[in-house]
Structures are given as C-alpha cells and as structure tokens.
Enzyme design. Structure first.
Site, short mmCIF file in Angstrom:
data_model
loop_
_atom_site.label_atom_id
_atom_site.label_comp_id
_atom_site.label_asym_id
_atom_site.label_seq_id
_atom_site.Cartn_x
_atom_site.Cartn_y
_atom_site.Cartn_z
CB SER A 63 -0.88 -0.21 1.07
OG SER A 63 -2.07 -0.99 1.04
CE LYS A 66 -4.01 0.90 -0.84
NZ LYS A 66 -4.68 0.44 0.40
CE1 TYR A 188 -5.16 -1.39 -4.33
CE2 TYR A 188 -5.36 -3.47 -4.23
CZ TYR A 188 -5.24 -2.55 -3.59
OH TYR A 188 -5.09 -2.48 -2.29
CE1 TYR A 240 -4.82 1.57 4.68
CE2 TYR A 240 -3.31 0.47 6.15
CZ TYR A 240 -3.55 0.92 4.81
OH TYR A 240 -2.47 0.57 4.01
CB VAL A 258 -0.06 -5.94 4.03
CG1 VAL A 258 -1.31 -5.53 4.82
CG2 VAL A 258 -0.18 -6.08 2.62
N1 GLN Z 1 -2.45 -5.47 -1.78
C1 GLN Z 1 -2.91 -5.24 -0.49
C2 GLN Z 1 -4.35 -5.31 -0.42
O1 GLN Z 1 -5.30 -4.63 -1.44
C3 GLN Z 1 -2.48 -3.86 0.19
C4 GLN Z 1 -3.02 -3.78 1.45
C5 GLN Z 1 -1.91 -2.91 2.43
O2 GLN Z 1 -0.75 -2.85 1.95
N2 GLN Z 1 -2.50 -2.48 3.62
O3 GLN Z 1 -4.90 -6.05 0.49
#
Ligand code: GLN
Length: 304
Positions: A63, A66, A188, A240, A258
């Site tokens: 993420s 992003k 994505y 988050y 993650v």
């Molecule tokens: N690729 C992961 C997902 O979509 C990314 C989530 C994350 O890094 N928090 O679940």
C-alpha cells in the site's frame, strides 16, 4: 543532527525488543518472507543518506505504492480526483466494505483499498498501457531503472483478492468505476507488488519532503500545494484505523504497507523508510512503528 548515531542507537534498541505480530498471510506469496529482517534508511534534503540492517533488501511495498499512484493521477487530473474519492480519514481497516454502501460508492480517501482502486481506474482510463506508465513514473521519481513489479506477488494477490473484488463491484454498481473490473484490479495488484528497498523508498519520497521538487534533480514532481495535500492525506489517512496512533506516537505524514514497510517524511528535513515484516493487528509493521516512534522521540523532530 547526528542521524547515524541516533539510527544506530534506535536500531539496537528495537532489535533487543520482542519481535511481535504476524506476517501478512492473506496474500500467500507474502507469507514466505523471513520475519526477522529489519531495515531502515534516512535521506535528508541536504544530501545525508544513511541506513542500517536490511536496508538494501527489496520487499513488497504494497500500500505504500498508493501514494505514488495518487501522485501520478493528481498530476494528470488535478482536483477532478476529489469528485470520485474523499480526503477524510476512514477510521476503518484498509480493506473494509462498511462505509462504501453508506457513502454511495465514494471511498473516504485514496489510502484505503477502495480509494486506491478508484485511482487505478482513473489511470486505466488515461493510459493505453497503465502498468508500463505507472512503473515508468515510479522509476522516474526514484531515479532508478531497477524497480520492478513482482509477478508472483501480483498473481498471488489476484488469485485471492476476494475483498478487493467485492469493493470494486460495489463501486461499479454505484457508477464510480468506468473500466472493466479485471483491468483495474490487474493494475491495482501489480501496483501493490512493486518491490523496493528502504534506501530506494526514502529516496523516492524525498520530493514530498521538499515541496514537490526532487532535491537532487530539481525536477518538479508535484506543485507545492499538491505536495502539501498529499502529505496531509498521509498524515490523516496513511495508517487506516491507526492513523491517529501514528500521529500521536510518531508525528509525521507516512504510509504503511502489508509487506511491513513504512515511509514517513518530515517536510523541509528528511524522508525515512523502515521495513520489518511482522504486522500489528491493524496491518502496520510492528517494529516499523516502534522504530519511528523512538526515532522522532530521540531526534525531537516531528511536524508538531
Ligand atoms: N495489496 C494489499 C491489499 O489490497 C495492500 C494492503 C496494504 O498494504 N495495506 O490488500
């Protein structure tokens, strides 16, 4: 400021504590990583560049990417973005579905999965080959042609991305996804599979510490206002339902993934990347959070 000395001290301290948490299991390919690794790298605006531990090891940035896709879409589409995605903290987990129904398919912000998927939809609309263009953009920002997607991680996530499929279907039903679901999810998942080291990440995020301008090449990645706004979104939404806790303990705009990575920037000063794969209950790196908390405490540097 003797960053080297502080990093060494904090590194030794964090290493001596119990390595708590779990590696992300829901993406099968991510569960194969050695959980003992810990890397950190700091890049300052005045050219100081120092790291420790596994800071030259590539990992799945997940993420954290992003922020880069948001930067690219913001550069291309400006304030049009905010018709399709909000800028409010969600207070919910990264893959939560609960608010989307209530908010009629408009994600709260671009740092949660739903919001990042909308940003991917915008990139799919804009480019004939969005994966190639996104990768070229990341390489440009990082000034590094060695950055690549990890095919097996992307495919691994595509094969089990049930929640992301649910999110995109709900948004499509509300009319907030223009393209084919498969095309958008493909971008994505490839975006999340980008692999970088702590050194590459802290280098790549330097423009956000320097009002949108790469301090080394002097290239303008984003305007001053947009760069500040991306930092504001990281500050309020980058973790988050732990964004408040990160502000409280660390006090910097940042973004987690993650894969166990965290990047944070201190505007006008530095960019820092930390990586350790075990995650706390909110999906953020356990040791990464600890490291950054100690780092900003011992340097006395935060945005507050
Ligand atoms: N690729 C992961 C997902 O979509 C990314 C989530 C994350 O890094 N928090 O679940």
């Amino acid at each position: 400021m003797d960053y080297q000395k502080i990093i060494e001290a904090v590194y030794a301290e964090v290493k001596s504590w119990e390595n708590k948490g779990q590696i992300a299991q829901y993406i099968p390919e991510l569960s194969n990583v050695n959980p003992r690794q810990l890397g950190v790298h700091v890049s300052t605006l005045d050219g100081y560049d120092v790291g420790m531990g596994d800071h030259h090891t590539k990992f799945s940035i997940q993420s954290i990417a992003k922020v880069l896709s948001l930067t690219l879409a913001y550069r291309l589409r400006g304030n049009e973005l905010w018709k399709r995605v909000g800028v409010e903290p969600s207070g919910t987990p990264f893959n939560s579905l609960v608010q989307l129904e209530h908010d009629q398919g408009i994600p709260r912000n671009p740092m949660i999965n739903a919001g990042a998927i909308v940003i991917c939809d915008i990139l799919v609309s804009h480019f004939r080959n969005p994966k190639k263009e996104l990768l070229a953009f990341v390489r440009e920002v990082a000034q590094n042609p060695d950055i690549a997607f990890n095919e097996s991680v992307a495919q691994s996530e595509l094969s089990v991305g049930y929640r992301n499929t649910a999110l995109i279907n709900l948004m499509k039903a509300f009319g907030n996804i223009d393209n084919d679901i498969e095309l958008v999810l493909d971008l994505y998942c490839y975006m999340c599979s980008l692999e970088m080291t702590c050194q590459e990440l802290s280098r790549a995020f330097l423009f956000l510490a320097n009002d949108g301008i790469d301090p080394i090449t002097q290239h303008q990645v984003l305007s001053l206002t947009r760069s500040k706004r991306v930092n504001a979104i990281m500050q309020t939404c980058g973790f988050y339902d732990e964004a408040g806790e990160f502000s409280f303990r660390v006090g910097l705009p940042g973004k987690s993934g993650v894969g166990g990575g965290i990047v944070a920037v201190h505007p006008e000063h530095f960019s820092i990347a930390v990586w350790s794969p075990r995650l706390n209950k909110k999906g953020n790196s356990y040791r990464g959070m600890k490291f950054l908390e100690q780092f900003t405490t011992q340097t006395g540097l935060s945005v507050f």
